[in-house]
Design a protein around this motif. Structure first.
Motif, PDB file in Angstrom:
ATOM      1  N   VAL B  17       0.839  -1.199   0.000  1.00  0.00           N
ATOM      2  CA  VAL B  17       0.000   0.000   0.000  1.00  0.00           C
ATOM      3  C   VAL B  17       0.878   1.254   0.000  1.00  0.00           C
ATOM      4  CG1 VAL B  17      -1.740   1.321   1.254  1.00  0.00           C
ATOM      5  CG2 VAL B  17      -1.895  -1.180   1.179  1.00  0.00           C
ATOM      6  N   ALA B  18       1.914   1.233   0.805  1.00  0.00           N
ATOM      7  CA  ALA B  18       2.804   2.387   0.892  1.00  0.00           C
ATOM      8  C   ALA B  18       3.430   2.715  -0.465  1.00  0.00           C
ATOM      9  CB  ALA B  18       3.901   2.114   1.939  1.00  0.00           C
ATOM     10  N   SER B  21       0.714   3.885  -3.104  1.00  0.00           N
ATOM     11  CA  SER B  21       0.209   5.237  -2.847  1.00  0.00           C
ATOM     12  C   SER B  21       1.342   6.264  -3.024  1.00  0.00           C
ATOM     13  CB  SER B  21      -0.455   5.331  -1.476  1.00  0.00           C
ATOM     14  OG  SER B  21       0.342   4.773  -0.474  1.00  0.00           O
ATOM     15  N   ARG B  22       2.571   5.874  -2.707  1.00  0.00           N
ATOM     16  CA  ARG B  22       3.707   6.776  -2.962  1.00  0.00           C
ATOM     17  C   ARG B  22       3.840   7.052  -4.461  1.00  0.00           C
ATOM     18  NH1 ARG B  22       7.649   6.854  -5.451  1.00  0.00           N
ATOM     19  NH2 ARG B  22       7.604   4.612  -5.887  1.00  0.00           N
ATOM     20  N   TYR B  25       1.165   9.426  -5.524  1.00  0.00           N
ATOM     21  CA  TYR B  25       1.405  10.748  -4.959  1.00  0.00           C
ATOM     22  C   TYR B  25       2.548  11.439  -5.703  1.00  0.00           C
ATOM     23  CZ  TYR B  25       2.439  14.320  -1.472  1.00  0.00           C
ATOM     24  OH  TYR B  25       2.678  15.504  -0.827  1.00  0.00           O
ATOM     25  N   GLU B  28       1.448  13.294  -8.522  1.00  0.00           N
ATOM     26  CA  GLU B  28       0.347  14.210  -8.215  1.00  0.00           C
ATOM     27  C   GLU B  28      -1.035  13.596  -8.418  1.00  0.00           C
ATOM     28  OE1 GLU B  28       1.098  17.965  -8.231  1.00  0.00           O
ATOM     29  OE2 GLU B  28       3.159  17.920  -8.980  1.00  0.00           O
ATOM     30  N   GLY B  29      -1.139  12.303  -8.198  1.00  0.00           N
ATOM     31  CA  GLY B  29      -2.429  11.641  -8.353  1.00  0.00           C
ATOM     32  C   GLY B  29      -3.366  11.983  -7.201  1.00  0.00           C
ATOM     33  N   ASN B  30      -4.550  12.426  -7.547  1.00  0.00           N
ATOM     34  CA  ASN B  30      -5.557  12.651  -6.513  1.00  0.00           C
ATOM     35  C   ASN B  30      -6.393  11.380  -6.393  1.00  0.00           C
ATOM     36  OD1 ASN B  30      -7.043  13.924  -4.570  1.00  0.00           O
ATOM     37  ND2 ASN B  30      -8.512  14.774  -6.037  1.00  0.00           N
ATOM     38  N   ILE B  31      -6.135  10.603  -5.334  1.00  0.00           N
ATOM     39  CA  ILE B  31      -6.785   9.302  -5.168  1.00  0.00           C
ATOM     40  C   ILE B  31      -8.268   9.479  -4.881  1.00  0.00           C
ATOM     41  CG2 ILE B  31      -6.879   7.219  -3.752  1.00  0.00           C
ATOM     42  CD1 ILE B  31      -3.894   7.480  -3.326  1.00  0.00           C
ATOM     43  N   VAL B  34      -9.516   3.801  -2.841  1.00  0.00           N
ATOM     44  CA  VAL B  34      -8.512   2.744  -2.676  1.00  0.00           C
ATOM     45  C   VAL B  34      -9.150   1.639  -1.865  1.00  0.00           C
ATOM     46  CG1 VAL B  34      -6.128   2.190  -2.096  1.00  0.00           C
ATOM     47  CG2 VAL B  34      -6.871   4.574  -2.159  1.00  0.00           C
ATOM     48  N   SER B  55      -5.236  15.820 -13.377  1.00  0.00           N
ATOM     49  CA  SER B  55      -4.161  16.457 -12.624  1.00  0.00           C
ATOM     50  C   SER B  55      -2.939  15.554 -12.482  1.00  0.00           C
ATOM     51  CB  SER B  55      -4.684  16.826 -11.234  1.00  0.00           C
ATOM     52  OG  SER B  55      -5.151  15.660 -10.579  1.00  0.00           O
TER      53      SER B  55
END
Lengths: 284, 284, 284, 284
Positions: B17-18, B21-22, B25, B28-31, B34, B55
């Motif tokens: 997950v880390a 999501s890193r 991020y 510049e991904g706006n999640i 998840v 974005s």
């Protein structure tokens, strides 16, 4: 299994999941559950993460401060850290109706409810014997309109002595004072015997009968000062027909009440409920 | 809103997950969503992440290779990248029964189903006029035991010409050949008119009537070679009573069928279904 | 209120309702409930009528013979006459799982189940204390494969001594012999922890988990020689998801089991169940 | 099959069932369904009987007067006699939302709704083409606050010309005048998109979202002058979660609305609904 559970809320922005999961990973946290929710209207982010504690490289009492320093402050997080041990201590308040109480005691006896129950409080004596057969102390605190204040003081003292974490009203027919409620903000769970917001207040089954509804229900919610208006945790319904008397509605409804209340208790104990204003996010 | 959706499965280990999501991020991904699931028995990790594409700082066609390089290879991930545009192209196969077809067409007409429907295929002509009133091309391909192979070839050609992504059998009373199924692995959704695994095969309402069940149901599942045995996507039930004839079971059941099938289609289109062996993980 | 309940089945023909209601009226019967059902396939008529006994002008023990003479013989009726007093005598058989037992005892304690419970039988001692706190005698009859025949003889003797009318298997993990079953035709109610006919036999929650169903259920049925194949009285279901472990399926399912079993008991006690071949007519 | 259906209400007393069934028997009536209900509070008796007309020895137009003479007057009955032919004539009023309309048209097209639909009325033109593809005349009657009275006069004229028996509001976003309602007492069925009495009035899904309920619903009821307060015919619910937006509540709710409305229409058409004051007895 020893678990840590982190509950977070903060203004929504990019990178939160990445940073929280990086934090947990950096200390060798084995994540068991992660859930998040964004409330678009409020622009708020909510998250729940649970991980195994045994393999975690931070000590139990270091976690909160480290998390605050490394992650929390940066995102202006409001967070709480819980552990699944020792078990939460739950008090049950009842009057004469036994269905919710017995249902809870049965689950607890079967090892399906991770709480300690140091005390059942009732304003009647009728359920004492069976409660004690389940090995749970029973406290009889009678209440009249004259003795209400004293009785509540007595109850509060009992909560304190037993270091009670949260209170369950299992069809407790008394209205708690605002003062009592203040001691347990979002930590008193009530079962209301209607599908809220329909039929607020007393005698909802009678009201349902009068209105001729085809479905009745029950609602578990946190108690706030305003009657039956607190954040809803769980609801369920059952079908009824024109030939069902009020007495039958009561019996049909009780089956719903006990299942709804027990689900709400379970969500609360597992730290899956986040009350947000007058609503709840439930990470089940 | 333009979305990218990443579907991942890999052996379970810390840090997934880390890292995912890193990655998101860092560009510049706006999640938006998840979800993850660990199958303890299989030791497998499953994840679905959706984020805004506008974005995002990677180009649409760079994402897969970068993700593979930066994250996927390290965790031995089997992953798929989807976008919610262009819309998936869905074919509907029907026979004479209209309830599932009309339900799908109604949702599509109301703008609630993010698919294109380039073709409805039927072995009967009876529904042609209404399908066309919805603005959908209708193809009549009659089938007899003699012409079955030719008809299927015809159907497959039609799927190819229309670049069909997945097929919905909306009470299509013909059994597809293994060859046809191979062209659409986990991309043919069937609605079976029973609560599987009860009442596999033909005439399940008759079988339910004979057995005297008090509840009937419907099951949406991916089609595999073994009849009615593919991964289950969604199920629902309805109560019946002793006085309900088979004809009434059929009518009661059809209301369940159409809701179940439409939910399954929606999950599939939103890339929320992960078939794992003979089961499904559904991230709704 | 003292009630008489008449249960009738006979070949369908005109005039049955007229004659039965004329009979009741002619002796000043105040009808409380009348239900009828025609099975078209079988050409059979089924009826249940309940009326107040206090104002009825026939003596309790004259009713059956008069009814037979005036109505029953003419229509070739197979009928049974019941009264709601004395209360039916119910035995409960359990093993270690307590959820069904406690649910029944709770309802009985609350005065919602019109039965006497002279005996709870178990092959384990673990539930003894709580059963006795409810004021119900508890009989421990251990069973091994060697002692099974003797244990059953012991159980049957206990049923006889206590003039038991019907037996409830509240998750009793032993299979009763054909001989035992013969003593209580359509008078042994079992709760099976699946949605029959799906998942017959042992470990249905494991089977449900393996198949990946999205809904689990429970079935109350009369016990016949063929395992899990007797007439179904009641069924209910609950939704489950991919992340639910077998342990969670068990807990979710138990809430369904206890409600289904208690409903079936109530229907049986109120003489609302008519077993017809391998199905039931339920006049609720 | 040609059926006669008798709907009766009268003060409760002994002998009613006997006399009604004797009447039917004496003219060779083959009873198909009989249901009765006693409202103890009101001291009222309600009954519905359906029988085959072909084998009945009274002429269709003699039945009412004979029944009145032989049975009705004696018991001070208020009764209505219906036949299942010619089919009832139903008008559908809609605005822009299509889900209820298409659901009704689909059932009608499949031969599952025993009504004629001479007219669909809408204040928008958007659904015209599909309605006409189903072979149903579509009338566009625009409404503004200025033209409302004239539009209603127009609608009423249309009802008259088409000899409409009852009106279905399938999410018709206009409030009918008291005058219009008077023309169709208990013969206008509305679908309200909440679980009444919760969330009366406009925008119930928004209100449900604000309150944070865990279950939403829909209610079919007869229209009376007081908004959303008429006799309830049918209700159903669906579960929602914290992450469901109002838009999603709307979509989830629409699936409930259409099923509830279609059930209510079916009960009404089968003459199974008896409105009693502000409630309904439903003989299904």
């Amino acid at each position: 299994m020893k678990k840590a559970i982190l509950i977070i809320q903060c203004p929504d922005q990019k990178g939160i999941v990445a940073e929280v999961s990086r934090f947990l990973y950096s200390y060798e946290g084995n994540i068991l559950e992660v859930d998040q929710h964004v409330d678009e209207e409020m622009g708020m982010f909510f998250m729940r993460a649970a991980w195994e504690l045994d393999s975690f490289s931070l000590q139990k009492d270091e976690i909160a401060s480290r998390f605050k320093e490394e992650v929390g402050e940066r995102f202006k997080m409001d967070f709480k850290l819980h552990f699944n041990f020792p078990k939460p201590r739950m008090a049950i308040f009842v009057s004469k109706l036994s269905h919710c109480l017995f249902d809870i005691l049965g689950r607890h006896h079967a090892g399906q409810l991770e709480v300690d129950i140091p005390v059942v409080v009732s304003n009647h004596q009728s359920l004492k014997e069976i409660v004690e057969a389940f090995g749970i102390p029973f406290h009889y605190i009678p209440i009249t309109s004259e003795t209400k204040a004293a009785a509540e003081a007595n109850q509060l003292e009992l909560m304190k002595t037993n270091t009670i974490d949260f209170v369950v009203l299992g069809r407790y027919m008394q209205i708690l004072s605002a003062d009592f409620i203040k001691h347990f903000p979002n930590r008193i769970i009530n079962i209301h015997h209607s599908f809220l917001p329909a039929f607020v207040g007393a005698r909802p089954y009678h009201a349902a009968y009068e209105r001729g509804v085809k479905i009745i229900g029950a609602t578990a919610h946190y108690v706030t000062e305003e009657l039956d208006a607190g954040p809803i945790i769980e609801q369920e319904v059952a079908r009824v027909r024109h030939h069902n008397s009020v007495t039958e509605l009561v019996q049909i409804g009780q089956d719903v009440e006990k299942v709804v209340l027990s689900k709400a208790i379970k969500y609360h104990v597992d730290r899956k409920v986040m009350p947000i204003k007058n609503k709840t996010v439930i990470f089940y």
